[in-house]
Write an enzyme that holds these catalytic residues in place. Structure first.
Site, PDB file in Angstrom:
ATOM      1  CE  LYS A 115      -1.980 114.015  13.085  1.00 32.71           C
ATOM      2  NZ  LYS A 115      -1.615 114.132  14.497  1.00 32.71           N
ATOM      3  CG  ASP A 155       1.630 112.862  13.591  1.00 31.22           C
ATOM      4  OD1 ASP A 155       1.238 112.943  14.764  1.00 31.22           O
ATOM      5  OD2 ASP A 155       1.510 111.811  12.924  1.00 31.22           O
ATOM      6  CG  ASN A 228       8.869 114.432  19.277  1.00 25.42           C
ATOM      7  OD1 ASN A 228       8.035 114.371  20.174  1.00 25.42           O
ATOM      8  ND2 ASN A 228       9.566 115.529  19.047  1.00 25.42           N
ATOM      9  CB  ALA A 229       5.838 110.355  21.132  1.00 20.75           C
TER      10      ALA A 229
HETATM   11  P1  NAD Z   1       8.421 109.787  15.004  1.00 22.28           P
HETATM   12  O1  NAD Z   1       8.436 109.694  13.534  1.00 22.28           O
HETATM   13  O2  NAD Z   1       9.322 110.763  15.663  1.00 22.28           O
HETATM   14  O3  NAD Z   1       8.734 108.331  15.652  1.00 22.28           O
HETATM   15  C1  NAD Z   1       8.019 107.170  15.354  1.00 22.28           C
HETATM   16  C2  NAD Z   1       8.762 106.000  15.978  1.00 22.28           C
HETATM   17  O4  NAD Z   1       7.986 104.815  15.830  1.00 22.28           O
HETATM   18  C3  NAD Z   1      10.118 105.711  15.315  1.00 22.28           C
HETATM   19  O5  NAD Z   1      11.051 105.382  16.312  1.00 22.28           O
HETATM   20  C4  NAD Z   1       9.832 104.482  14.454  1.00 22.28           C
HETATM   21  O6  NAD Z   1      10.984 103.695  14.219  1.00 22.28           O
HETATM   22  C5  NAD Z   1       8.838 103.775  15.354  1.00 22.28           C
HETATM   23  N1  NAD Z   1       8.048 102.748  14.682  1.00 22.28           N
HETATM   24  C6  NAD Z   1       7.440 102.797  13.480  1.00 22.28           C
HETATM   25  N2  NAD Z   1       6.824 101.622  13.230  1.00 22.28           N
HETATM   26  C7  NAD Z   1       7.050 100.837  14.304  1.00 22.28           C
HETATM   27  C8  NAD Z   1       6.667  99.530  14.661  1.00 22.28           C
HETATM   28  N3  NAD Z   1       5.921  98.781  13.849  1.00 22.28           N
HETATM   29  N4  NAD Z   1       7.075  99.044  15.865  1.00 22.28           N
HETATM   30  C9  NAD Z   1       7.824  99.796  16.693  1.00 22.28           C
HETATM   31  N5  NAD Z   1       8.197 101.041  16.414  1.00 22.28           N
HETATM   32  C10 NAD Z   1       7.818 101.549  15.240  1.00 22.28           C
HETATM   33  O7  NAD Z   1       6.901 110.036  15.405  1.00 22.28           O
HETATM   34  P2  NAD Z   1       6.329 110.652  16.766  1.00 22.28           P
HETATM   35  O8  NAD Z   1       6.131 112.090  16.569  1.00 22.28           O
HETATM   36  O9  NAD Z   1       7.129 110.137  17.915  1.00 22.28           O
HETATM   37  O10 NAD Z   1       4.886 109.987  16.774  1.00 22.28           O
HETATM   38  C11 NAD Z   1       4.648 108.684  17.328  1.00 22.28           C
HETATM   39  C12 NAD Z   1       3.181 108.591  17.712  1.00 22.28           C
HETATM   40  O11 NAD Z   1       2.888 109.632  18.659  1.00 22.28           O
HETATM   41  C13 NAD Z   1       2.198 108.793  16.550  1.00 22.28           C
HETATM   42  O12 NAD Z   1       1.058 108.005  16.759  1.00 22.28           O
HETATM   43  C14 NAD Z   1       1.846 110.267  16.667  1.00 22.28           C
HETATM   44  O13 NAD Z   1       0.602 110.568  16.055  1.00 22.28           O
HETATM   45  C15 NAD Z   1       1.800 110.394  18.175  1.00 22.28           C
HETATM   46  N6  NAD Z   1       1.910 111.774  18.643  1.00 22.28           N
HETATM   47  C16 NAD Z   1       3.014 112.527  18.376  1.00 22.28           C
HETATM   48  C17 NAD Z   1       3.051 113.846  18.821  1.00 22.28           C
HETATM   49  C18 NAD Z   1       4.247 114.735  18.593  1.00 22.28           C
HETATM   50  O14 NAD Z   1       4.251 115.868  19.102  1.00 22.28           O
HETATM   51  N7  NAD Z   1       5.275 114.301  17.899  1.00 22.28           N
HETATM   52  C19 NAD Z   1       1.981 114.363  19.559  1.00 22.28           C
HETATM   53  C20 NAD Z   1       0.888 113.558  19.855  1.00 22.28           C
HETATM   54  C21 NAD Z   1       0.870 112.256  19.386  1.00 22.28           C
END
Ligand code: NAD
Length: 420
Positions: A115, A155, A228-229
């Site tokens: 990571k 991420d 994204n997720a």
């Molecule tokens: P991202 O940056 O696209 O989105 C993150 C979201 O979380 C945003 O909408 C943000 O406003 C919100 N957020 C931040 N702090 C917050 C809080 N305190 N309360 C509520 N919402 C809050 O990131 P992502 O890629 O969607 O990743 C989100 C999670 O999913 C992370 O833990 C990441 O490690 C995990 N993840 C992502 C992927 C991927 O392919 N993108 C894969 C596996 C796991």
């Protein structure tokens, strides 16, 4: 600069790595595992911390701190995303690299875990500063990564554009076009169809499989995080038509509507206003209130350490699908298990992203590209097979899905250690 001591716990934060180790140890205790092998599996192979000087638009140079932690490569080249966030620290990156190791093992893909991250709030940077920072990160890690060693991906706060800059920088340094060195790229640069929605889609497959084997009282869903997720999960779930999304939050607050939220409309609202709140006639709620809502399914899809011993007893959702990495602390996990809440663990629930990253790497290596339908079908097959193994093992041994996932992953790694 190599990180020597392990005393790099983030200030004012529960140690995410200690938490992940506790979950791992809880599973490892249930199987016979030699202490030397245990030590080997819980130490990172390499941890690098570096500075990235960036010439800002003002003409001044600002130095950012970056990390890449390569945890384990027993099963193949290491794999893991790069996070841009002000709270990134060595402890968090190490925990995420550790989780990636076990996620790849139970996902049945030939990768180890890694990571990366940069301590930065990307919202404060201009586009040219963000590009310089992304290229600077790649210039620092390029000697340590590559398609056969360690393959980064997106991420939190990183996306296909950032992967495009990083991929281009890697190619310049390598002196050749090497798309397989990084995944999550735009399609035109060798990205895979379906990668942008893969984490959400994988979470949907997980939810649909679990819903077949457990008794869900109703179909209401609350989602924490709309990036994204979370947003892709919400959009696909709405199209599935079997569940009703009643609450969503992001970093600026949450919204609730017992009649169900119009997700396509909410995505447009988020794009134009930059937030989910102030949406139609929905009720404003806090992020904490969202977690404790009386819903059937709770989907943490934002940050780590959200369900803790302080709020675990107040969680009413029967089913928790961990799209985020590490959203539940070890103590909270034990409370949830005792209370009968079913947790579908991060290392399985959000594995859709890394599985389709693996598909992208395969396509880049073979220079043969698949249709969106092929990617979708292959992801469905992986998620359903992986869940079947997880479910049968936890039923047989009467243990949680998380413990079952770790045990299966650890056993696979022990076998690899023995054979090597
Ligand atoms: P991202 O940056 O696209 O989105 C993150 C979201 O979380 C945003 O909408 C943000 O406003 C919100 N957020 C931040 N702090 C917050 C809080 N305190 N309360 C509520 N919402 C809050 O990131 P992502 O890629 O969607 O990743 C989100 C999670 O999913 C992370 O833990 C990441 O490690 C995990 N993840 C992502 C992927 C991927 O392919 N993108 C894969 C596996 C796991």
């Amino acid at each position: 600069m190599e990180i020597g001591q392990k005393n790099h716990k983030c200030v004012g934060n529960t140690s995410m790595f200690e938490n992940a180790l506790e979950e791992f140890s809880h599973a490892a205790e249930k199987i016979k595992i030699d202490s030397d092998v245990l030590e080997m599996l819980t130490q990172p192979k390499r941890a690098i911390e570096f500075s990235i000087p960036v010439k800002m638009d003002s003409g001044k140079i600002k130095v950012f701190i970056g990390y890449r932690i390569q945890f384990n490569n027993l099963l193949g080249p290491m794999k893991g995303g790069i996070r841009f966030h002000p709270k990134v620290c060595a402890d968090e990156v190490e925990a995420l690299a550790f989780l990636m190791t076990w996620k790849c093992a139970i996902s049945d893909i030939p990768f180890g875990g890694a990571k990366g991250g940069i301590v930065v709030d990307p919202k404060e940077l201009s586009k040219s500063e963000l590009e310089a920072l992304s290229r600077g990160y790649m210039a620092a890690v390029a000697p340590f990564i590559g398609p056969k060693t360690d393959i980064p991906a997106p991420d939190i706060n990183t996306n296909a554009q950032i992967m495009a800059w990083m991929s281009d920088e890697y190619n310049k340094i390598a002196g050749q076009n090497e798309p397989a060195a990084i995944t999550g790229k735009p399609i035109v640069l060798g990205g895979s169809l379906g990668r942008d929605t893969a984490t959400g889609q994988g979470g949907i497959f997980a939810l649909l499989e679990v819903a077949k084997v457990i008794d869900l009282p109703g179909k209401t869903v609350a989602i924490q995080g709309f990036g994204n997720a979370g947003s892709n999960f919400a959009e696909i779930l709405e199209k599935e038509g079997k569940f009703k999304i009643v609450a969503v939050s992001d970093s600026k607050g949450g919204i609730y509507d017992p009649d169900g939220l119009d997700i396509s409309e909410l995505i447009r609202h988020k794009k134009t206003t930059g937030r989910v709140s102030r949406f139609n006639n929905s009720q404003e709620i806090t992020g904490e209130e969202l977690l404790e809502l009386d819903v059937d399914v709770l989907v943490p899809a934002a940050l780590e350490n959200q369900i803790t011993k302080e709020n675990a007893d107040k969680i009413k959702a029967k089913l928790i699908i961990e799209l985020a990495n590490g959203p539940t602390t070890f103590e909270a996990d034990e409370i949830l298990f005792k209370n009968g809440n079913i947790v579908v663990p991060d290392i399985f629930a959000n594995s859709g992203g890394v599985i389709v990253s693996y598909f992208e790497w395969v396509q880049n290596n073979t220079r043969h590209y698949w249709s969106a339908e092929e990617v979708h079908e292959k992801l469905r097959e992986k998620m359903t097979c992986n869940f079947k193994r997880l479910f049968e093992y936890s039923e047989k041994h009467n243990i949680s899905f998380r413990t079952s996932a770790y045990i299966q992953a650890i056993e696979k790694m022990i076998e690899a250690v023995k054979l090597k």
